[in-house]
Design an enzyme around this catalytic site. Structure first.
Site, PDB file in Angstrom:
ATOM      1  N   SER A 127      19.147 -13.232 -39.639  1.00 26.79           N
ATOM      2  CA  SER A 127      17.986 -12.343 -39.689  1.00 26.79           C
ATOM      3  C   SER A 127      17.716 -11.859 -41.104  1.00 26.79           C
ATOM      4  O   SER A 127      18.650 -11.674 -41.899  1.00 26.79           O
ATOM      5  CB  SER A 127      18.244 -11.139 -38.781  1.00 26.79           C
ATOM      6  OG  SER A 127      17.295 -10.119 -38.992  1.00 26.79           O
ATOM      7  N   TYR A 152      22.757  -3.821 -36.191  1.00 26.43           N
ATOM      8  CA  TYR A 152      22.238  -5.158 -35.893  1.00 26.43           C
ATOM      9  C   TYR A 152      22.364  -6.055 -37.120  1.00 26.43           C
ATOM     10  O   TYR A 152      22.846  -7.189 -37.039  1.00 26.43           O
ATOM     11  CB  TYR A 152      20.778  -5.067 -35.453  1.00 26.43           C
ATOM     12  CG  TYR A 152      20.098  -6.409 -35.351  1.00 26.43           C
ATOM     13  CD1 TYR A 152      20.415  -7.284 -34.313  1.00 26.43           C
ATOM     14  CD2 TYR A 152      19.134  -6.812 -36.281  1.00 26.43           C
ATOM     15  CE1 TYR A 152      19.791  -8.527 -34.212  1.00 26.43           C
ATOM     16  CE2 TYR A 152      18.515  -8.033 -36.184  1.00 26.43           C
ATOM     17  CZ  TYR A 152      18.846  -8.889 -35.155  1.00 26.43           C
ATOM     18  OH  TYR A 152      18.241 -10.121 -35.066  1.00 26.43           O
TER      19      TYR A 152
END
Length: 332
Positions: A127, A152
């Site tokens: 990501s 995350y």
């Protein structure tokens, strides 16, 4: 070839499995069908995938190491496309344990299953969030990424390090793709485009964080799938000096867009104005993302290019077809 696609009921997983099936590959889709967002939407994606004779679905949680190992041993996958994860920056502030189970334990189980069954190439989703508050723009994969600002992001960076370790120790070919704000038809209800579209159509205000002083490198899902399918066919090799067969690439449009400009694109596509609710920056959010995709282009000959307005219009058309023509469906 024979593929395992994890997260096949998810947004990018659905599009990837569909593309691979259309290309004639055999695809086993894996998902645990959790209720982080609408399970009905996930089932709708799976219903479309099941129309392919060369697709089969397995409901399995990545934390089930034995079940995953048995599946890989039985099927003999040549490629694994690992897209399953617990997504969402803000949700990681509320449910940190879920991220440990899915993104850390689950990823170790994927690595082990690939190692034990001699998978030819593992491609996994990372990501843009790993870049944190880095200010040099655009982001390059050799930039320091040791200061994540959300759990995350930390789990995604951990995945990259774990994958490199397995490549080094076991010569498992691994490639990570750092996705930049992927959007498009069948998208996730927790993403800004989906939320904005729903709220504007319902006549409700949209929340715009940091008073709109943010920008994102929005990447259309078909471009992501094109890059992913090209890179899976190019497993990294052991280097001349014995370097691990591991690679990392950004996959983004390569063009940051102000959040307020994105809102205007949605308004044009819907033919309606948004009621704007300006709010401060949220914990875990970053101010800007911008992908340097030169390495991806050099490796694959492909560079994402779908204009934001075009992609948003396609999303809005899908949204209206799916929700307004299916009155019983809930976008929650």
């Amino acid at each position: 070839m024979k593929f395992l696609v994890t997260g096949a009921a998810g947004f990018i997983g659905y599009h990837t499995a569909d593309r691979l099936c259309r290309e004639g590959h055999d695809v086993v889709g894996l998902d645990n069908l959790n209720d982080y967002y609408s399970v009905e939407l996930k089932h709708s994606r799976l219903d479309l995938l099941r129309r392919h004779a060369n697709f089969r679905f397995e409901r399995l949680d990545l934390a089930d190491a034995q079940g995953l190992a048995e599946l890989c041993r039985r099927e003999g996958f040549e490629r694994v496309i690992h897209l399953a994860a617990q997504a969402g920056v803000r949700y990681s502030l509320e449910k940190p344990g879920v991220y440990a189970d899915s993104n850390l334990v689950g990823f170790v189980n994927i690595l082990e299953a690939c190692r034990q069954n001699a998978v030819g190439h593992l491609v996994y989703a990372s990501s843009s969030s790993v870049y944190g508050m880095n200010t040099p723009m655009p982001f390059t994969t050799d930039a320091p990424v040791d200061q994540p600002v959300s759990l995350y992001a930390a789990t995604k960076r951990a995945n990259e390090l774990m994958a490199h370790t397995y490549a080094h120790l076991y010569r498992l070919p691994v490639t990570g793709l750092r996705f930049f704000t992927v959007y498009g038809p069948w998208g996730r209800p927790d993403m800004a485009l989906f939320k904005f579209t729903r709220a504007i159509l319902d006549g409700k205000p949209i929340d715009i964080y940091n008073n709109g002083e943010m920008s994102r490198d929005f990447t259309y899902v078909d471009d992501v799938v094109e890059g992913l399918c090209r890179i899976q066919a190019l497993p990294p090799q052991v280097g001349e000096q014995g370097e691990a067969p591991a690679a990392l690439y950004n996959i983004g449009r390569g063009e940051p867009v102000r959040l307020l400009d994105m809102v205007e694109c949605v308004e044009r596509a819907l033919g309606r104005k948004a009621i704007r609710n300006y709010l401060p920056l949220q914990p875990g959010d970053v101010l800007q993302t911008w992908a340097d995709v030169d390495a991806l282009a050099q490796r694959t000959g492909f560079r994402p290019a779908t204009p934001l307005q075009v992609g948003i219009e396609r999303f809005v058309q899908w949204y209206r077809d799916y929700y307004e023509d299916g009155a019983a469906r809930s976008p929650a």
